[in-house]
Design a protein around this motif. Structure first.
Motif, short mmCIF file in Angstrom:
data_model
loop_
_atom_site.label_atom_id
_atom_site.label_comp_id
_atom_site.label_asym_id
_atom_site.label_seq_id
_atom_site.Cartn_x
_atom_site.Cartn_y
_atom_site.Cartn_z
N UNK A 1 0.90 -1.26 -0.13
CA UNK A 1 0.08 -0.13 0.23
C UNK A 1 0.80 1.39 -0.01
N UNK A 2 0.08 2.26 -0.21
CA UNK A 2 0.93 3.64 -0.58
C UNK A 2 1.67 4.01 0.79
N UNK A 3 0.89 3.71 1.90
CA UNK A 3 1.76 4.09 3.46
C UNK A 3 2.93 3.53 3.44
N UNK A 4 2.73 2.18 3.12
CA UNK A 4 3.98 1.51 3.51
C UNK A 4 5.17 1.95 2.45
N UNK A 5 4.68 2.32 1.24
CA UNK A 5 5.98 2.64 0.06
C UNK A 5 6.47 3.90 0.80
N UNK A 6 5.41 4.93 1.30
CA UNK A 6 6.10 6.34 1.58
C UNK A 6 6.96 5.82 3.00
N UNK A 7 6.45 5.07 3.90
CA UNK A 7 7.37 4.75 4.97
C UNK A 7 8.69 4.13 4.58
N UNK A 8 8.56 3.22 3.83
CA UNK A 8 10.04 2.59 3.18
C UNK A 8 10.97 3.58 2.62
N UNK A 9 10.49 4.55 1.90
CA UNK A 9 11.28 5.75 1.27
C UNK A 9 11.76 6.67 2.48
N UNK A 10 11.14 6.91 3.62
CA UNK A 10 11.52 7.54 4.76
C UNK A 10 12.75 6.73 5.58
N UNK A 11 12.37 5.46 5.64
CA UNK A 11 13.27 4.48 6.34
C UNK A 11 14.56 4.32 5.58
N UNK A 12 14.56 4.35 4.40
CA UNK A 12 15.86 4.22 3.48
C UNK A 12 16.68 5.66 3.65
N UNK A 13 15.97 6.89 3.88
CA UNK A 13 16.76 7.76 4.10
C UNK A 13 17.38 8.09 5.33
#
Length: 297
Positions: free
Chosen positions: A93-105
């Motif tokens: 889902x979009x929320x998980x995708x957004x969270x993963x981008x932040x976790x990578x940063x």
């Protein structure tokens, strides 16, 4: 007959799979620790080289290494790109995708703080189901790294696990092949554990093990685990590999080996010797002498 590129890659993978070699229990017969020479420059890797990479991984041996070779062509095996260097399983889902981008940063900031900058730029592949995880050779793990391809489990979608695997890729990228081969496995794992500060490998977990007299390696034993084979044997000996069974029984997880490596490396890393050690290994010095000389008195 004309075959599309993704299908060519899938066929190359199937051709590389031996008739035996995958343990039904999900254990590895070979190493997932690969030198930096294998698998970098994903953005410019043509499909022709992806075709060559898969049988190369097969030759390196190991069920999980072979399955992990599919990460060199993630779209050919169903993963979807959602951001630079990030692929996810369909249905994420979009929320998980957004969270993963932040976790990578967040993970990149930690790596830059420890190493001065980031020379490795690993590609992260996130699974949200165990079926996806198993298909890429990650059964029973939180996260794995193949060269500079990171595989995250449904339980491992957090910056600490990305940092852990990124540190493996970063050391591999910075060391010459000769220096990388002289670096002991316990050190590679200990740096990754100490930098990631994941709760399951933390100093608090180490103190829990000590307080409860849980079996754990002595310092002398830890420093003797120099090869991947020795490390994997110790994983089984000290029970780090039985946490799926503990979870199923509702028992606390035990990470004696990884916690011991982190406990050894935290004060050493605080002395600021990591980059000096990398330089001196690349200059041809032996690990043990360099490690001792850079430790705080």
């Amino acid at each position: 007959m004309r075959i599309r590129r993704n299908e060519q890659i899938r066929l190359a993978f199937r051709a590389a799979v031996p008739p035996i070699g995958c343990d039904p229990a999900g254990r590895d017969f070979g190493a997932a620790r690969l030198p930096a020479a294998i698998g970098y420059h994903h953005a410019t890797m043509s499909y022709r080289y992806k075709l060559l990479a898969i049988p190369l991984l097969a030759l390196l041996g190991g069920c999980s290494v072979l399955q992990g070779g599919k990460l060199y062509a993630p779209e050919s095996f169903g993963l979807i790109p959602v951001a630079p260097n990030l692929y996810v399983e369909p249905g994420t889902d979009e929320a998980t995708q957004t969270r993963l981008i932040a976790e990578m940063a967040t993970a990149e900031r930690v790596i830059r703080a420890a190493y001065g900058d980031a020379k490795a730029h690993p590609v992260v592949h996130a699974c949200i189901t165990e079926t996806c995880l198993e298909s890429f050779g990650g059964k029973g793990t939180l996260a794995k790294v193949y060269g500079n391809r990171i595989l995250l489990s449904p339980r491992g979608l957090r910056w600490q696990l990305i940092v852990h695997e990124w540190s493996h890729a970063e050391l591999s990228k910075r060391l010459s092949l000769s220096a990388w081969k002289r670096m002991p496995q316990w050190f590679d794992e200990g740096v990754a554990v100490a930098l990631s500060d994941a709760p399951e490998h933390s100093e608090a977990h180490w103190q829990y093990l000590v307080a409860n007299n849980v079996s754990r390696p002595t310092r002398e034993e830890l420093l003797s685990f120099k090869t991947l084979s020795q490390w994997n044997d110790a994983v089984h000996r000290f029970g780090d590999g039985r946490n799926a069974e503990r979870r199923a029984r509702g028992e606390p997880e035990i990470h004696s080996l990884y916690a011991a490596a982190g406990h050894e490396l935290r004060p050493w890393l605080a002395s600021g010797g990591l980059l000096a050690l990398i330089d001196r290994l690349n200059a041809g010095e032996e690990f043990d002498g360099v490690y001792r000389s850079l430790a705080k008195p």
